[in-house]
Design an enzyme around this catalytic site. Structure first.
Site, short mmCIF file in Angstrom:
data_model
loop_
_atom_site.label_atom_id
_atom_site.label_comp_id
_atom_site.label_asym_id
_atom_site.label_seq_id
_atom_site.Cartn_x
_atom_site.Cartn_y
_atom_site.Cartn_z
N ARG A 15 15.40 93.66 -19.23
CA ARG A 15 15.55 95.14 -20.42
C ARG A 15 16.93 94.74 -20.78
O ARG A 15 17.84 94.45 -19.61
CB ARG A 15 15.12 96.18 -20.10
CG ARG A 15 13.90 96.51 -20.36
CD ARG A 15 13.44 97.80 -20.29
NE ARG A 15 13.00 98.04 -19.07
CZ ARG A 15 12.62 99.38 -17.71
NH1 ARG A 15 12.55 100.39 -19.15
NH2 ARG A 15 12.94 99.79 -17.12
N LYS A 75 18.43 99.96 -16.58
CA LYS A 75 18.24 101.13 -14.59
C LYS A 75 19.64 101.53 -14.13
O LYS A 75 20.66 101.54 -14.43
CB LYS A 75 17.49 100.34 -13.98
CG LYS A 75 16.08 99.47 -14.39
CD LYS A 75 15.28 100.58 -14.95
CE LYS A 75 14.72 101.89 -13.65
NZ LYS A 75 14.16 103.01 -13.72
N TYR A 94 19.17 105.69 -17.60
CA TYR A 94 18.49 105.64 -16.52
C TYR A 94 19.30 106.53 -14.90
O TYR A 94 19.60 105.23 -14.67
CB TYR A 94 17.08 105.20 -16.16
CG TYR A 94 16.07 105.75 -18.13
CD1 TYR A 94 15.19 106.39 -18.24
CD2 TYR A 94 15.85 104.08 -18.80
CE1 TYR A 94 14.83 106.31 -19.56
CE2 TYR A 94 15.09 103.79 -19.46
CZ TYR A 94 14.89 105.23 -19.86
OH TYR A 94 13.78 105.55 -21.07
N HIS A 96 17.66 108.87 -12.46
CA HIS A 96 16.90 109.17 -11.88
C HIS A 96 17.09 109.72 -10.29
O HIS A 96 16.77 109.35 -9.22
CB HIS A 96 15.65 108.24 -11.24
CG HIS A 96 14.42 108.17 -12.10
ND1 HIS A 96 13.89 109.09 -13.35
CD2 HIS A 96 14.22 106.77 -13.63
CE1 HIS A 96 12.84 108.55 -14.55
NE2 HIS A 96 13.45 106.86 -14.70
N GLU A 118 16.67 110.62 -19.37
CA GLU A 118 15.54 111.11 -18.18
C GLU A 118 16.07 112.66 -19.05
O GLU A 118 14.78 112.69 -18.82
CB GLU A 118 14.66 110.78 -17.51
CG GLU A 118 15.93 110.99 -16.23
CD GLU A 118 17.27 110.39 -15.97
OE1 GLU A 118 17.44 110.49 -14.83
OE2 GLU A 118 17.14 109.46 -16.47
N ILE A 269 6.95 107.71 -9.64
CA ILE A 269 7.35 106.68 -8.40
C ILE A 269 8.79 106.67 -8.94
O ILE A 269 9.87 106.90 -8.03
CB ILE A 269 6.78 105.21 -7.95
CG1 ILE A 269 7.89 104.82 -6.70
CG2 ILE A 269 7.62 103.97 -9.12
CD1 ILE A 269 7.05 105.27 -5.74
N ASP A 270 9.51 107.11 -9.47
CA ASP A 270 11.59 107.45 -10.22
C ASP A 270 10.86 107.80 -10.21
O ASP A 270 12.85 108.50 -9.19
CB ASP A 270 11.26 106.66 -12.17
CG ASP A 270 11.16 104.98 -12.48
OD1 ASP A 270 12.09 104.12 -11.34
OD2 ASP A 270 10.77 105.05 -12.90
#
Length: 371
Positions: A15, A75, A94, A96, A118, A269-270
């Protein structure tokens, strides 16, 4: 503002933070955009597409990080990327952070201002920047789960929808949010026997209205989770607490009593995973087996559908990217309390309360960060 779009470096992550259309919008607003060469080649977007939209192409990630005031990614930054961040630089991606103290410390030490997709909210209490990827991940969960049920993958050798005279597989979905709803929709489309568990009566009511009697909805308790997990051929973990670590709903002892060849797909899982036996995996090596149960715990599931995911994500992130670039982070966050909820790290401190609580770090108040 100078916006930087580096190529993603997480394993099998294709991405990209901005599409050429998004770049054109940012340039139209008077901003500059620097895109790393080849950043979106894997999904059919070439450097020429970006230059035509007004971007400048940089040969290396180092150049992007050095020149840009705002870094837009998909990410979480990898360790070598964190080392390129600098004091006062904006990072929008993101993150996390709740299950990742090392990344959090790295961001704190860099002095950057890190805003996480997020934890950005909306007027309805939703998470608009998690929504498009949650849709992709929910739908993918059934696709990959069905594949993992094949004998060669370690599964039970069971077809989700069965055939005439042979029962359909039992699919249990833990969580009735966006991921869970989309997973249920796909599993029902393949004619599996589907149960969704959630502890929100309102969500269960909405699911019942949407799908009717073909979907089994159950209020989540310790007893009901155990019953439906042990009886399942495929379990999808779709539990989310915004910014915080996911609760462990399925214990290692329960996994040990599941059917041999059953499959767990942990979309949570993130945020640390909702199965006690979960550990992060990659698209290069997506599964492992514990007690005869196949675990699929890829931390960037939508990356496998990178073209669809990139466009879906950019549709949601672009208005916020433009606000940050046009107004600066203080102006954008002061004007939009929902974007302000995305602020996770600033000036060496954790700002988001759920992240601070999960990691046991001191918290800087949002008001202090924006002062």
């Amino acid at each position: 503002m100078r916006i930087g779009v580096p190529k993603e470096t997480k394993t099998h992550e294709y991405r990209v933070g901005m599409t050429p259309s998004g770049v054109r919008e940012a340039v139209h607003h008077g901003n500059q955009v620097i895109v790393e060469s080849g950043a979106a080649h894997a999904i059919g977007l070439e450097d020429d597409d970006y230059t035509s939209a007004g971007a400048t192409i940089a040969e290396t990630a180092e150049s992007v990080f050095e020149e840009a005031e705002l870094i837009v990614k998909v990410k979480e930054p990898q360790p070598h990327e964190i080392s390129m961040l600098r004091k006062g630089q904006l990072l929008f991606t993101y993150l996390h952070l709740a299950p990742d103290p090392d990344q959090t410390r790295g961001l704190m030490e860099s002095g950057c201002t890190a805003i996480a997709y997020e934890t950005v909210t909306d007027n309805n209490g939703g998470l608009p920047l998690l929504l498009p990827m949650s849709i992709v991940a929910g739908r993918m969960a059934i696709q990959v789960g069905a594949h993992c049920l094949e004998i060669e993958q370690g599964g039970r050798g069971q077809l989700l929808g069965g055939v005439p005279g042979v029962p359909a597989a039992k699919v249990t979905v833990l969580g009735g949010g966006v991921v869970g709803t989309n997973a249920a929709r796909m599993a029902m489309g393949l004619e599996a026997s589907v149960t969704v568990l959630d502890n929100s009566p309102r969500k269960l009511y909405d699911l019942d209205l949407q799908f009717g009697p073909t979907l089994n909805t159950i209020f989540a308790t310790i007893d009901s989770v155990e019953e439906y997990v042990l009886g399942a051929d495929l379990v999808v973990g779709a539990v989310l607490v915004a910014g915080a670590e996911a609760p462990k709903l399925v214990t290692a002892e329960m996994v040990g009593r599941m059917k041999r060849g059953a499959v767990l797909v942990d979309v949570s899982i993130d945020q640390g995973g909702c199965f006690e036996t979960s550990r992060p995996t990659t698209h290069a090596d997506p599964t492992y087996i514990i007690d005869g149960v196949v675990h699929y715990c890829v931390t960037n599931m939508p990356g496998a559908m990178a073209r669809t995911s990139t466009y879906a994500l950019n549709n949601s992130t672009l208005p916020f990217i433009l606000d940050l670039a046009d107004k600066g982070y203080r102006g954008a966050l002061q004007d939009d309390p929902h974007l302000a909820n995305g602020l996770n790290v600033h000036a060496g401190k954790v700002v988001h309360p759920a992240v601070a609580e999960a990691l046991g770090f001191d918290q800087m108040n949002l008001e202090e960060a924006l002062a």
